[in-house]
Design a protein around this motif. Structure first.
Motif, PDB file in Angstrom:
ATOM      1  N   VAL A  54     -44.756 -74.019  83.840  1.00  0.00           N
ATOM      2  CA  VAL A  54     -43.618 -73.653  84.472  1.00  0.00           C
ATOM      3  C   VAL A  54     -43.778 -74.208  85.779  1.00  0.00           C
ATOM      4  N   SER A  63     -46.724 -72.173  87.820  1.00  0.00           N
ATOM      5  CA  SER A  63     -46.557 -71.260  87.321  1.00  0.00           C
ATOM      6  C   SER A  63     -47.028 -71.132  85.748  1.00  0.00           C
ATOM      7  N   TYR A  65     -47.132 -68.552  82.461  1.00  0.00           N
ATOM      8  CA  TYR A  65     -46.896 -67.309  81.655  1.00  0.00           C
ATOM      9  C   TYR A  65     -47.639 -67.239  80.517  1.00  0.00           C
ATOM     10  N   LEU A  72     -46.256 -63.107  83.875  1.00  0.00           N
ATOM     11  CA  LEU A  72     -46.840 -63.725  85.077  1.00  0.00           C
ATOM     12  C   LEU A  72     -47.688 -63.048  84.761  1.00  0.00           C
ATOM     13  N   TYR A 458     -34.663 -73.558  80.293  1.00  0.00           N
ATOM     14  CA  TYR A 458     -35.455 -72.782  81.696  1.00  0.00           C
ATOM     15  C   TYR A 458     -34.159 -72.953  82.364  1.00  0.00           C
ATOM     16  N   THR A 495     -38.376 -66.419  86.341  1.00  0.00           N
ATOM     17  CA  THR A 495     -39.787 -67.363  87.375  1.00  0.00           C
ATOM     18  C   THR A 495     -39.381 -67.289  88.469  1.00  0.00           C
ATOM     19  N   PRO A 499     -37.286 -72.860  88.074  1.00  0.00           N
ATOM     20  CA  PRO A 499     -38.381 -73.371  87.407  1.00  0.00           C
ATOM     21  C   PRO A 499     -37.352 -75.185  86.994  1.00  0.00           C
TER      22      PRO A 499
END
Length: 662
Positions: A54, A63, A65, A72, A458, A495, A499
């Motif tokens: 992401v 990031s 996930y 995370l 997102y 997040t 995102p």
């Protein structure tokens, strides 16, 4: 003047937005069905089924996930310094953030793109874009670390990237902002239509190493490019870019760049561009841009400044580019798994246009044009159109596909995901997201073979979904099960950053290749210390080099004297561990720098300039053993000009008789 129809339409969109933001749905708290926990539960000791990569938006990072848990797993530093990992702080990683403007410690990471082979995700690399200082980076999925960053000259804002061809031959990037380019860039802003140009960069990718090189650029009309996707199958060899501001406005764009009923999708025949390139039809232009690479054998990076790019002009080479009218201020531009259908998503449109690649080719062959736009042929809308999805929602943004003949489109204003059939263009299902969705993602949803298990939303504005955290609330993602006919919301999870786009891949494709540690015998860093017996401290003028090792649970050496004010101290720390997941950290009290985080078998360097005399502790910052607290040492700083000899030791009383010195 704007038409009454457009004014009415804008008012409808604005009113819908106000109502959505002001009113929380009555059932929002109970939106997740009873079996959702079962569908998202990953038991302790078990692995997630997918990696979800992401974009970190304004954090400048990427990031990772796990899905379906939403846990995370990692934040990968790419375009911004990261104190947690020492990225941009260690001497080895600093060159990664070099640009033609010098060291730039931040950027805005918007989009992600996994590498493909034959139109399917291959799990080798993921490419990401730097939006502010235009750059594209390649992240190696063996190490989950940034391996390469290339800057894009003649570009201003790198939003429309990094999208790839079906065999990762190229990563492409379209400029977000058109600007003056060339020798004379000091021109009035009001001369936009005369002097501003866009560019599309084609970055070639070495099929074995992933190495990036700027192959060529297309000079384009002065519009704003938004998003893109490559053709596949029958449309392989083509790229499709959404673009807006066909009005070529330079002020108050929310009004002045929304005048026309239609903007464009730019269709690029990149195979034809390659032919012209090989025939020498390009023009070499002087530019400055940085190309940065990281070597996982020496654990060092290097930056070089390059000075030339080859440019192709579609106004002269007429069969490279064609424009397709597309309603209205398009954002997403997406190609279905068959490669036949191109979906445009106009942010201010009340429908979704679906274009046919076959009809586009026929229109080009028959020259069914309605004229030119800045020298580029404009195909008649109806001649390329397969059909329109009528009244799908408000504010369509982005579409992904399930490989079963269905498309899923995000709608920012009406805050929902809408599922519709590509062939008959009928809406099949809609699911509220309860707040403003931007992009969405189906694992492999832009490839030939999507995995139709989940769609992930997102989201931008997250009012009323999470505990309050001051003026800014958590950004978020939502996981929907799409294995049945109807979408089912099964998870919300926060997040990092903001995102934007994201992609997901089966964990099995990536995890099996994961690097566990670096072999110490293969470490070619020039400052490596491969054993405690080789540890030393060396003076070179006012530079002091500490060749040190770390292992559970001490540094060697751990006592150093003879450093003086005015010295630059370089701690070259080698992690001697040869076991998985035993990194060590290193920090010096009061250092005007971040820590180091050193992986097993790796060497990293911290530069420290002492500011006052005294004895200063250093220590391990990453918990490594029961005696982690004891993993520390001291360095003594004496006045400039003092005669204290440079000495170092480990495990002995620091006296002249028992001290090694040099």
């Amino acid at each position: 003047m704007r038409s009454d129809h457009f004014t009415s339409r804008l008012l409808q969109v604005s009113m819908a937005a106000v109502l959505l933001y002001a009113c929380k749905p009555n059932n929002a708290g109970n939106a997740v069905s009873g079996n959702a926990a079962e569908k998202t539960y990953v038991a302790p000791g078990k692995y997630d089924e997918f990696y979800n990569f992401v974009s970190g938006g304004f954090s400048g990072q990427l990031s990772v996930y796990g899905l379906p848990s939403g846990r995370l797993l990692r934040v990968i530093p790419v375009f911004s310094v990261d104190p947690e990992k020492g990225y941009g702080y260690s001497e080895e990683s600093k060159p990664m953030l070099n640009t033609s403007h010098g060291f730039v410690p931040w950027d805005d990471l918007h989009h992600t793109e996994l590498s493909q082979t034959n139109g399917e995700i291959d799990g080798r690399w993921i490419f990401v874009n730097g939006n502010n200082t235009p750059r594209v980076a390649r992240v190696d999925l063996k190490t989950f670390r940034t391996a390469e960053i290339i800057e894009l000259p003649n570009s201003a804002g790198n939003h429309s990237s990094p999208f790839i061809t079906e065999n990762t031959e190229y990563v492409v990037a379209g400029t977000r902002f058109s600007v003056p380019v060339g020798d004379n860039t000091d021109v009035p802003i009001s001369s936009y239509k005369e002097n501003f140009k866009g560019t599309i960069s084609f970055i070639s990718v070495d099929k074995n190493t992933g190495g990036l090189s700027l192959a060529f650029q297309l000079e384009t009309p002065g519009v704003n490019f938004d998003l893109s996707h490559a053709g596949k199958g029958p449309s392989h060899g083509w790229f499709f870019f959404s673009c807006y501001n066909s009005e070529q406005a330079n002020t108050l764009l929310e009004v002045n760049a929304s005048q026309r009923d239609k903007d464009f999708i730019l269709a690029v025949n990149w195979k034809k561009a390659e032919e012209y390139l090989k025939a020498g039809k390009g023009t070499k232009k002087a530019v400055r841009y940085a190309h940065n690479t990281y070597d996982e054998t020496s654990h060092t990076s290097k930056s070089e400044i390059l000075n030339e790019v080859i440019s192709l002009d579609p106004k002269v080479l007429k069969d490279i580019c064609y424009l397709i009218p597309c309603p209205k201020s398009p954002h997403g531009c997406d190609v279905d798994p068959s490669g036949e259908y191109i979906v445009g998503s106009g942010k201010l449109a009340a429908l979704i246009p679906v274009f046919s690649f076959t009809k586009l080719q026929q229109a080009i062959a028959n020259k069914t044009f309605e004229g030119e736009y800045d020298g580029i042929p404009v195909v008649k809308y109806e001649s390329a159109l397969y059909g329109e999805v009528e009244k799908p929602g408000l504010g369509p943004l982005h579409t992904e596909f399930d490989g079963k003949g269905n498309a899923y489109t995000s709608f920012f204003v009406s805050s929902e995901i809408v599922k519709w059939n590509i062939k008959d263009l009928k809406v099949l299902d809609r699911a509220p997201t309860y707040y403003s969705i931007g992009h969405l993602c189906i694992p492999g949803g832009d490839t030939k073979k999507p995995n139709a298990k989940y769609v992930i939303a997102y989201n931008k504005i997250t009012k009323d979904r999470y505990l309050p955290t001051g003026p800014e609330l958590a950004q978020s993602a939502q996981l929907f099960d799409i294995s049945g006919d109807k979408m089912q919301l099964i998870l919300d999870f926060p997040t990092i950053g903001e995102p934007h786009y994201a992609q997901a891949v089966s964990a099995d494709l990536v995890a099996k290749n994961s690097t566990k540690f670096f072999k110490l015998d293969e470490n070619t860093n020039p400052y490596v210390t491969k054993g405690e017996s080789n540890a030393k401290v060396v003076r070179e003028g006012n530079k002091v080099h500490v060749y040190a090792t770390c292992i559970r649970s001490h540094f060697a050496p751990d006592n150093i004297e003879g450093v003086k004010l005015g010295d630059e101290v370089y701690f070259h720390i080698t992690n001697l561990e040869q076991d998985w997941d035993i990194p060590h950290g290193f920090a010096v009290k009061g250092a005007n720098n971040a820590e180091l985080l050193i992986m097993p078998g790796e060497t990293q360097t911290l530069k420290w300039v002492p500011e006052k005399t005294g004895v200063v502790p250093f220590y391990c910052t990453d918990f490594c053993s029961a005696l982690h607290q004891e993993m520390s040492g001291y360095i003594r700083v004496s006045p400039a000009g003092s005669n204290i000899p440079l000495t170092f030791s480990l495990g002995k009383t620091n006296t002249p008789e028992t001290t090694n010195s040099k």
